[in-house]
Design a protein around this motif. Structure first.
Motif, mmCIF file in Angstrom:
data_model
loop_
_atom_site.group_PDB
_atom_site.id
_atom_site.type_symbol
_atom_site.label_atom_id
_atom_site.label_comp_id
_atom_site.label_asym_id
_atom_site.label_seq_id
_atom_site.Cartn_x
_atom_site.Cartn_y
_atom_site.Cartn_z
ATOM 1 N N ASP A 1 0.861 -1.179 0.000
ATOM 2 C CA ASP A 1 0.000 0.000 0.000
ATOM 3 C C ASP A 1 0.903 1.236 0.000
ATOM 4 O O ASP A 1 2.090 1.153 0.333
ATOM 5 C CB ASP A 1 -0.922 0.016 1.227
ATOM 6 C CG ASP A 1 -2.187 0.818 0.987
ATOM 7 O OD1 ASP A 1 -3.278 0.192 0.922
ATOM 8 O OD2 ASP A 1 -2.109 2.051 0.842
ATOM 9 N N CYS A 2 0.347 2.387 -0.404
ATOM 10 C CA CYS A 2 1.163 3.599 -0.375
ATOM 11 C C CYS A 2 0.842 4.445 0.846
ATOM 12 O O CYS A 2 1.494 5.442 1.130
ATOM 13 C CB CYS A 2 0.958 4.411 -1.661
ATOM 14 S SG CYS A 2 -0.733 4.934 -1.906
ATOM 15 N N ASP A 3 -0.202 4.034 1.585
ATOM 16 C CA ASP A 3 -0.631 4.811 2.747
ATOM 17 C C ASP A 3 0.251 4.485 3.958
ATOM 18 O O ASP A 3 0.303 3.346 4.421
ATOM 19 C CB ASP A 3 -2.096 4.446 3.033
ATOM 20 C CG ASP A 3 -2.659 5.242 4.205
ATOM 21 O OD1 ASP A 3 -1.889 5.901 4.917
ATOM 22 O OD2 ASP A 3 -3.888 5.187 4.401
ATOM 23 N N LEU A 4 0.931 5.520 4.462
ATOM 24 C CA LEU A 4 1.853 5.321 5.584
ATOM 25 C C LEU A 4 1.149 4.740 6.818
ATOM 26 O O LEU A 4 1.740 4.011 7.598
ATOM 27 C CB LEU A 4 2.540 6.645 5.948
ATOM 28 C CG LEU A 4 3.516 7.170 4.881
ATOM 29 C CD1 LEU A 4 4.054 8.545 5.276
ATOM 30 C CD2 LEU A 4 4.659 6.188 4.660
ATOM 31 N N ASP A 5 -0.132 5.074 6.964
ATOM 32 C CA ASP A 5 -0.880 4.536 8.109
ATOM 33 C C ASP A 5 -1.086 3.028 8.009
ATOM 34 O O ASP A 5 -1.334 2.356 8.996
ATOM 35 C CB ASP A 5 -2.261 5.201 8.207
ATOM 36 C CG ASP A 5 -2.146 6.650 8.661
ATOM 37 O OD1 ASP A 5 -1.059 7.029 9.153
ATOM 38 O OD2 ASP A 5 -3.128 7.390 8.515
ATOM 39 N N LYS A 6 -1.009 2.517 6.787
ATOM 40 C CA LYS A 6 -1.268 1.088 6.602
ATOM 41 C C LYS A 6 0.018 0.268 6.561
ATOM 42 O O LYS A 6 0.026 -0.905 6.948
ATOM 43 C CB LYS A 6 -2.070 0.865 5.314
ATOM 44 C CG LYS A 6 -3.524 1.283 5.465
ATOM 45 C CD LYS A 6 -4.293 1.109 4.166
ATOM 46 C CE LYS A 6 -5.725 1.613 4.343
ATOM 47 N NZ LYS A 6 -6.314 2.018 3.042
ATOM 48 N N ILE A 7 1.073 0.882 6.063
ATOM 49 C CA ILE A 7 2.349 0.168 5.956
ATOM 50 C C ILE A 7 2.792 -0.273 7.346
ATOM 51 O O ILE A 7 2.773 0.517 8.292
ATOM 52 C CB ILE A 7 3.417 1.066 5.307
ATOM 53 C CG1 ILE A 7 3.009 1.387 3.866
ATOM 54 C CG2 ILE A 7 4.787 0.397 5.326
ATOM 55 C CD1 ILE A 7 3.798 2.515 3.230
#
Lengths: 214, 214
Positions: B115-121
DNA sequence: TAGATTGTTAATCGATTAACAATC
DNA sequence: TAGATTGTTAATCGATTAACAATC
């Protein structure tokens, strides 16, 4: 007005989405079947044929007015109608579907989610609270729901389906990978995630074999 | 050995699932095309035709040995092979797919989620840790992955697809509702959840109209 | 042998593509 | 008027169904 091929309906949805994007960007006011088709990977003849089942939306020598065609497709596909839907199964897939953003614009409105698992009942999913399967019949009758989604484990699917039909459901979208045995007057459409993926791996194998034999 | 219709492959998966259930219950050791077809909602002729693309698996006057036919289908469909898959998009649908139990038995093995979302990485999804999109190319090349699933928002899908192809992906299962523009040698299969559901509401409308006019 | 059921060929059905007259 | 593009008809392609000889 029937005898419209299933694939035509699915393509109309694709055309609709593309036209919506065009309108938003206030791009071309007019589009030809060639351009529309090219943009969504369909032949121009196919685009014209698909539309011709429903009337004449274009202007010879000119093309289709983007905004009008979009509105016509909304009408044809029933996006202006409200389709209340109940979903059974609050597992990963069920929860994903409740939160799927693509449904609302098409009038598809999941109004209730059910599960038989006591640990799940009462939980919030999207804007909904998971209800007990025991409430299925009441909710369907109260709201006059005709369409249901089954996203329960394979072993529970047939039982849930019978319950839904008894409560008045007329069409089922079944994500559980089993064939349901239901009266002929109930429409059932199967969404088989694994078999879709397998067709891809199969084609990939074929390509490998061909590549090797060349 | 090609020219096998797409629907045939999908039905073989259906047959396989049913045979597996039979074997588990140690039910009939032999099944006719009529019974198999009836159980999964397909005509007997269709069952025989589907199988005939791949050889002769039955015994005239008798039927098909359930266990052998199941094994043959595993072979044909490549379930004994391991298909490593990368998945891009750790939203609701992506997470549901990682946890989908139906894939493993068919050799479909999601080995990484991006994913590109930092909250998900960094989050855990099933047995995997969400990695940054920046690692896509490295992982694909390291593991020699050929198959990818795109489950990102519409606007990101084309970019992600290009990245995947550049890294060596040969086939894409696209759940984002957009047409991807990719080289012809890349296989793309679209899973369009909304359009599937819309075909159901469309048929439902048709039935209503017919009912009214009778 | 009689009954059952396969594998396959031919017939049918349905969807896509090609072609073109109509017309903007 | 010349060029573009529709809507539709006919031709093609592909998948399903029906029928039946082969044979267990």
């Amino acid at each position: 007005m029937d005898g419209v091929p299933q694939p035509t309906i699915e393509r109309l949805v694709i055309y609709y989405r593309y036209l919506k994007k065009l309108v938003a960007h206030d791009d071309d006011k007019v589009i030809s079947s060639l351009d529309l088709g090219h943009s969504v990977g369909v032949s121009a003849a196919q685009v014209r044929k698909d539309l011709s089942y429903f009337g004449e939306f274009g202007c010879k020598g000119v093309g289709y007015n983007v905004s009008n065609l979009k509105k016509s497709l909304e009408q044809i596909l029933g996006f202006n109608q409200n389709w209340p839907i109940v979903l059974v199964g609050a597992g990963n897939i069920g929860r994903a579907l409740v939160n799927y953003p693509g449904f609302k614009v098409m009038g598809l409105n999941i109004i209730a989610i059910f599960d038989c698992d006591l640990d799940k009942i009462g939980n919030r999913v999207g804007g909904l609270i998971v209800k007990s399967n025991k409430e299925i019949e009441r909710v369907i009758k109260d709201k006059g729901v005709e369409l249901a989604i089954i996203a329960v484990p394979v072993d529970e699917a047939q039982g849930v389906a019978e319950k839904l039909v008894k409560a008045g459901i007329k069409a089922i979208w079944n994500i559980a990978p089993v064939t349901l045995k239901l009266p002929d007057n109930v429409l059932v459409y199967y969404e088989d995630l694994a078999s879709s993926l397998v067709t891809l791996t199969y084609r990939l194998s074929q390509k490998r074999l061909k590549a090797r034999s060349n």
